[in-house]
Motif scaffolding. Structure first.
Motif, short mmCIF file in Angstrom:
data_model
loop_
_atom_site.label_atom_id
_atom_site.label_comp_id
_atom_site.label_asym_id
_atom_site.label_seq_id
_atom_site.Cartn_x
_atom_site.Cartn_y
_atom_site.Cartn_z
N ASP A 118 0.84 -1.19 0.00
CA ASP A 118 0.00 0.00 0.00
C ASP A 118 0.88 1.25 0.00
OD1 ASP A 118 -2.12 1.72 0.14
OD2 ASP A 118 -2.49 1.41 2.27
N ALA A 120 2.31 4.79 -2.60
CA ALA A 120 1.93 5.66 -3.71
C ALA A 120 2.46 5.15 -5.04
CB ALA A 120 2.42 7.08 -3.45
N ARG A 193 -2.49 5.78 -7.69
CA ARG A 193 -1.47 4.83 -7.26
C ARG A 193 -0.71 4.43 -8.51
NH1 ARG A 193 -1.38 -0.85 -6.39
NH2 ARG A 193 0.10 -1.50 -4.78
#
Length: 220
Positions: A118, A120, A193
């Motif tokens: 998790d 960027a 993302r």
């Protein structure tokens, strides 16, 4: 491929927020000589290598005081992990959700990493130095706004993370999950993302460059 990616991620521009700070290595590489080769490659490039508990004991190197370090210099932490899931757990516990990279031949392992980390930006077989607004086609990166202390983490299965910030156009690299304030429409519920798949790609673009800075007078 692992050597060139790790070398680029750490030495191309060590002070950058997308430079590698922690290298996590699968335990198989600790028994077949692979870990020794990776550490030797970093040391040849002038990198001071610190170890987590397992790595420092095996390699007889100085232990790190914390995984929550951003060296911003030719230094990094190395640690051994059991598998990709242990690496993912390490990142979620110690990382800052900036950029993570896995170097792996097994596509299933790589996809598990890309889907479960998790952060960027998550890369497969490409240097973390690619996490940059200009390289993503967003324009020049002007500044970042750190909101809290953080660290970098990485694996080779290798990973890196860095300083969290807030993004407006491309004035930095955000690790926030949501950015909307005030009345929120559909676009305000969306966030980006970034996933990059490479085959040994490196930046090799900033090494040896000296940046100069000029103080400008502040006018009210």
């Amino acid at each position: 491929m692992a050597k060139q990616i790790i070398r680029d991620a750490k030495t191309d521009y060590p002070a950058a927020c997308n430079a590698m700070e922690t290298l996590l290595v699968h335990e198989d590489l600790s028994s077949n000589g692979g870990l020794v080769e990776l550490v030797a490659e970093l040391q040849r490039e002038g990198v001071k290598v610190y170890g987590g508990p397992r790595a420092s004991a095996l390699l007889n190197i100085s232990g790190t005081n914390s995984y929550h370090l951003e060296y911003s210099s030719l230094a990094c932490t190395v640690e051994i992990v059991d598998d990709v899931y242990a690496a993912i757990d390490h990142i979620h516990q110690h990382g800052s959700a900036h950029t993570e990279c896995i170097v792996a031949e097994d596509c299933e392992v790589a996809e598990a990493f890309l889907n479960q980390v998790d952060s960027a930006a998550v890369f497969h077989n490409a240097s973390t130095r690619f996490c940059d607004g200009a390289r993503f086609g967003l324009g020049a990166e002007v500044m970042y706004f750190p909101s809290a202390y953080s660290n970098n983490s990485g694996i080779v299965i290798h990973i890196l993370s860095c300083i969290p910030g807030f993004i407006v156009d491309q004035v930095g690299i955000s690790t926030s999950r949501i950015h909307a304030r005030g009345p929120v429409g559909v676009e305000g519920l969306l966030t980006n993302r970034w996933i990059l798949r490479g085959s040994g790609h490196v930046v090799n673009g900033d090494r040896g460059i000296t940046y100069t800075h000029k103080n400008l007078p502040v006018k009210a």
